[in-house]
Design a protein around this motif. Sequence first.
Motif, PDB file in Angstrom:
ATOM      1  N   GLY A 112       0.809  -1.211   0.000  1.00 48.68           N
ATOM      2  CA  GLY A 112       0.000   0.000   0.000  1.00 48.68           C
ATOM      3  C   GLY A 112       0.845   1.264   0.000  1.00 48.68           C
ATOM      4  O   GLY A 112       2.079   1.217  -0.101  1.00 48.68           O
ATOM      5  N   ASP A 113       0.188   2.399   0.154  1.00 46.28           N
ATOM      6  CA  ASP A 113       0.878   3.688   0.183  1.00 46.28           C
ATOM      7  C   ASP A 113       1.832   3.750   1.363  1.00 46.28           C
ATOM      8  O   ASP A 113       1.567   3.184   2.441  1.00 46.28           O
ATOM      9  CB  ASP A 113      -0.129   4.824   0.286  1.00 46.28           C
ATOM     10  CG  ASP A 113      -0.978   4.974  -0.974  1.00 46.28           C
ATOM     11  OD1 ASP A 113      -0.549   4.452  -2.031  1.00 46.28           O
ATOM     12  OD2 ASP A 113      -2.047   5.597  -0.900  1.00 46.28           O
ATOM     13  N   PHE A 114       2.930   4.468   1.163  1.00 49.63           N
ATOM     14  CA  PHE A 114       3.956   4.581   2.198  1.00 49.63           C
ATOM     15  C   PHE A 114       4.449   6.018   2.241  1.00 49.63           C
ATOM     16  O   PHE A 114       4.821   6.579   1.205  1.00 49.63           O
ATOM     17  CB  PHE A 114       5.116   3.629   1.912  1.00 49.63           C
ATOM     18  CG  PHE A 114       6.247   3.719   2.906  1.00 49.63           C
ATOM     19  CD1 PHE A 114       6.143   3.107   4.138  1.00 49.63           C
ATOM     20  CD2 PHE A 114       7.407   4.427   2.604  1.00 49.63           C
ATOM     21  CE1 PHE A 114       7.185   3.191   5.058  1.00 49.63           C
ATOM     22  CE2 PHE A 114       8.448   4.515   3.508  1.00 49.63           C
ATOM     23  CZ  PHE A 114       8.326   3.891   4.743  1.00 49.63           C
ATOM     24  N   THR A 115       4.443   6.627   3.435  1.00 50.80           N
ATOM     25  CA  THR A 115       4.899   8.007   3.582  1.00 50.80           C
ATOM     26  C   THR A 115       5.792   8.150   4.809  1.00 50.80           C
ATOM     27  O   THR A 115       5.689   7.372   5.766  1.00 50.80           O
ATOM     28  CB  THR A 115       3.722   8.988   3.726  1.00 50.80           C
ATOM     29  OG1 THR A 115       2.959   8.637   4.902  1.00 50.80           O
ATOM     30  CG2 THR A 115       2.818   8.947   2.507  1.00 50.80           C
ATOM     31  N   ILE A 116       6.665   9.160   4.775  1.00 51.92           N
ATOM     32  CA  ILE A 116       7.536   9.510   5.893  1.00 51.92           C
ATOM     33  C   ILE A 116       7.368  10.998   6.172  1.00 51.92           C
ATOM     34  O   ILE A 116       7.400  11.812   5.244  1.00 51.92           O
ATOM     35  CB  ILE A 116       9.017   9.203   5.584  1.00 51.92           C
ATOM     36  CG1 ILE A 116       9.238   7.697   5.439  1.00 51.92           C
ATOM     37  CG2 ILE A 116       9.928   9.771   6.681  1.00 51.92           C
ATOM     38  CD1 ILE A 116      10.647   7.327   5.007  1.00 51.92           C
ATOM     39  N   GLN A 117       7.191  11.338   7.434  1.00 47.54           N
ATOM     40  CA  GLN A 117       7.093  12.742   7.827  1.00 47.54           C
ATOM     41  C   GLN A 117       8.030  13.000   9.005  1.00 47.54           C
ATOM     42  O   GLN A 117       7.955  12.302  10.028  1.00 47.54           O
ATOM     43  CB  GLN A 117       5.661  13.110   8.204  1.00 47.54           C
ATOM     44  CG  GLN A 117       5.469  14.588   8.540  1.00 47.54           C
ATOM     45  CD  GLN A 117       4.003  14.961   8.724  1.00 47.54           C
ATOM     46  OE1 GLN A 117       3.109  14.128   8.559  1.00 47.54           O
ATOM     47  NE2 GLN A 117       3.747  16.210   9.049  1.00 47.54           N
ATOM     48  N   MET A 118       8.908  13.976   8.865  1.00 51.72           N
ATOM     49  CA  MET A 118       9.836  14.343   9.927  1.00 51.72           C
ATOM     50  C   MET A 118       9.293  15.565  10.667  1.00 51.72           C
ATOM     51  O   MET A 118       8.841  16.537  10.045  1.00 51.72           O
ATOM     52  CB  MET A 118      11.214  14.658   9.340  1.00 51.72           C
ATOM     53  CG  MET A 118      11.821  13.530   8.514  1.00 51.72           C
ATOM     54  SD  MET A 118      12.136  12.020   9.455  1.00 51.72           S
ATOM     55  CE  MET A 118      13.433  12.578  10.583  1.00 51.72           C
ATOM     56  N   LEU A 119       9.366  15.517  11.991  1.00 47.37           N
ATOM     57  CA  LEU A 119       8.900  16.615  12.833  1.00 47.37           C
ATOM     58  C   LEU A 119      10.029  17.064  13.752  1.00 47.37           C
ATOM     59  O   LEU A 119      10.902  16.268  14.105  1.00 47.37           O
ATOM     60  CB  LEU A 119       7.688  16.168  13.649  1.00 47.37           C
ATOM     61  CG  LEU A 119       6.440  15.803  12.831  1.00 47.37           C
ATOM     62  CD1 LEU A 119       5.382  15.166  13.718  1.00 47.37           C
ATOM     63  CD2 LEU A 119       5.883  17.031  12.137  1.00 47.37           C
ATOM     64  N   PRO A 120      10.058  18.341  14.139  1.00 46.16           N
ATOM     65  CA  PRO A 120      11.165  18.846  14.950  1.00 46.16           C
ATOM     66  C   PRO A 120      11.217  18.202  16.336  1.00 46.16           C
ATOM     67  O   PRO A 120      10.186  17.984  16.969  1.00 46.16           O
ATOM     68  CB  PRO A 120      10.864  20.347  15.049  1.00 46.16           C
ATOM     69  CG  PRO A 120       9.397  20.469  14.791  1.00 46.16           C
ATOM     70  CD  PRO A 120       9.068  19.384  13.817  1.00 46.16           C
ATOM     71  N   GLY A 121      12.449  17.872  16.765  1.00 47.33           N
ATOM     72  CA  GLY A 121      12.616  17.313  18.104  1.00 47.33           C
ATOM     73  C   GLY A 121      13.485  16.075  18.121  1.00 47.33           C
ATOM     74  O   GLY A 121      13.888  15.558  17.073  1.00 47.33           O
ATOM     75  N   ALA A 122      13.780  15.596  19.315  1.00 48.23           N
ATOM     76  CA  ALA A 122      14.614  14.411  19.507  1.00 48.23           C
ATOM     77  C   ALA A 122      13.728  13.167  19.609  1.00 48.23           C
ATOM     78  O   ALA A 122      12.640  13.135  19.028  1.00 48.23           O
ATOM     79  CB  ALA A 122      15.484  14.586  20.751  1.00 48.23           C
ATOM     80  N   HIS A 123      14.167  12.157  20.357  1.00 45.80           N
ATOM     81  CA  HIS A 123      13.468  10.870  20.332  1.00 45.80           C
ATOM     82  C   HIS A 123      12.007  10.977  20.755  1.00 45.80           C
ATOM     83  O   HIS A 123      11.134  10.316  20.187  1.00 45.80           O
ATOM     84  CB  HIS A 123      14.198   9.863  21.222  1.00 45.80           C
ATOM     85  CG  HIS A 123      13.664   8.464  21.097  1.00 45.80           C
ATOM     86  ND1 HIS A 123      13.646   7.774  19.904  1.00 45.80           N
ATOM     87  CD2 HIS A 123      13.105   7.631  22.013  1.00 45.80           C
ATOM     88  CE1 HIS A 123      13.117   6.569  20.090  1.00 45.80           C
ATOM     89  NE2 HIS A 123      12.778   6.465  21.361  1.00 45.80           N
ATOM     90  N   PHE A 124      11.729  11.812  21.745  1.00 39.14           N
ATOM     91  CA  PHE A 124      10.350  11.943  22.209  1.00 39.14           C
ATOM     92  C   PHE A 124       9.708  13.214  21.669  1.00 39.14           C
ATOM     93  O   PHE A 124       8.972  13.903  22.370  1.00 39.14           O
ATOM     94  CB  PHE A 124      10.292  11.881  23.734  1.00 39.14           C
ATOM     95  CG  PHE A 124      10.455  10.488  24.274  1.00 39.14           C
ATOM     96  CD1 PHE A 124       9.419   9.577  24.214  1.00 39.14           C
ATOM     97  CD2 PHE A 124      11.667  10.079  24.811  1.00 39.14           C
ATOM     98  CE1 PHE A 124       9.574   8.282  24.687  1.00 39.14           C
ATOM     99  CE2 PHE A 124      11.832   8.782  25.286  1.00 39.14           C
ATOM    100  CZ  PHE A 124      10.776   7.885  25.224  1.00 39.14           C
ATOM    101  N   TYR A 125       9.977  13.498  20.412  1.00 47.01           N
ATOM    102  CA  TYR A 125       9.400  14.648  19.718  1.00 47.01           C
ATOM    103  C   TYR A 125       7.879  14.650  19.786  1.00 47.01           C
ATOM    104  O   TYR A 125       7.224  15.700  19.780  1.00 47.01           O
ATOM    105  CB  TYR A 125       9.837  14.626  18.238  1.00 47.01           C
ATOM    106  CG  TYR A 125       9.113  13.585  17.446  1.00 47.01           C
ATOM    107  CD1 TYR A 125       7.947  13.878  16.751  1.00 47.01           C
ATOM    108  CD2 TYR A 125       9.533  12.249  17.459  1.00 47.01           C
ATOM    109  CE1 TYR A 125       7.247  12.900  16.076  1.00 47.01           C
ATOM    110  CE2 TYR A 125       8.840  11.272  16.785  1.00 47.01           C
ATOM    111  CZ  TYR A 125       7.700  11.603  16.102  1.00 47.01           C
ATOM    112  OH  TYR A 125       6.989  10.617  15.457  1.00 47.01           O
ATOM    113  N   LEU A 126       7.260  13.452  19.849  1.00 44.15           N
ATOM    114  CA  LEU A 126       5.802  13.359  19.807  1.00 44.15           C
ATOM    115  C   LEU A 126       5.148  13.826  21.100  1.00 44.15           C
ATOM    116  O   LEU A 126       3.920  13.993  21.147  1.00 44.15           O
ATOM    117  CB  LEU A 126       5.350  11.939  19.463  1.00 44.15           C
ATOM    118  CG  LEU A 126       5.432  10.851  20.536  1.00 44.15           C
ATOM    119  CD1 LEU A 126       4.686   9.604  20.062  1.00 44.15           C
ATOM    120  CD2 LEU A 126       6.838  10.500  20.918  1.00 44.15           C
ATOM    121  N   LYS A 127       5.938  14.066  22.162  1.00 43.93           N
ATOM    122  CA  LYS A 127       5.376  14.615  23.389  1.00 43.93           C
ATOM    123  C   LYS A 127       5.136  16.124  23.275  1.00 43.93           C
ATOM    124  O   LYS A 127       4.415  16.697  24.086  1.00 43.93           O
ATOM    125  CB  LYS A 127       6.303  14.333  24.578  1.00 43.93           C
ATOM    126  CG  LYS A 127       6.312  12.884  25.039  1.00 43.93           C
ATOM    127  CD  LYS A 127       7.135  12.742  26.312  1.00 43.93           C
ATOM    128  CE  LYS A 127       7.083  11.339  26.872  1.00 43.93           C
ATOM    129  NZ  LYS A 127       7.853  11.233  28.146  1.00 43.93           N
TER     130      LYS A 127
END
Length: 253
Positions: free
Chosen positions: A214-229
Amino acid sequence: MDKVINCFRKRPDAVARLICFPWAGGGSIHYARWGNSMSSIEVYSVRLPGRESRAREPFHQSMQQVVEEVVTVLLPVLREKPFALFGHSFGSMSCFAFAEFLKRAHGIEPIHIFLSGASAPYSKTRLSAPSRSALSDEEFLQWMSTIGGTPPDLLANPELMKLFLPSLKADLHVIENYRCPQPETPLLSCPVSCFDGTQDVPHDLKAWKDITSGDFTIQMLPGAHFYLKDAVNERIIQDHVTKHLESAEMDYM
């Protein structure tokens, strides 16, 4: 099911369920809170043994134990409505192992998989990564301070760290001993979305493409390992998940 799955907000009319697997040492609260803000999605957050209300239970020793427990609990409800998977770091590996087992053993597949902060389990980057679970507590704390995401006051509190370190090391032991061959053909057909922090150590996200046709995407966001916090990053991820699950629901119907 309530022992293994934390669901803050039951949503019988949700377009889909999002099953979230914790990062190493993590509990269920972080993702369970997503259920309060994702109004069209019912969020199931996995609670592993050795933490929260399961603090007295022994830790899982293998990925097979993780998968078998969650599958046993969720299998009766997985056909009720479309479901997707989300995981960060250790949680990404758990997502993949869960999805692979469901497809192979039961012919069930998620409508989307969202993976964060981890190389594919069969990639050279992952297989060459240094072992962390056998480090001394002092060495382990030094490593944790370099990856970010853990409050400094927690790292500086020996009593709290005594409570936290066992679950983290147990999960790292599971992931370090988890082996999976590179798929010769895609295991899945659902879309896969990968996320990572721009300041984290490099992960081989592209290798995840091998698991799906299926479709495959990559998105980079600012921050280190726990950027998602980070609140902004978290909102971006939640919006991405919601958009794709709401559109997938139309295809599912």
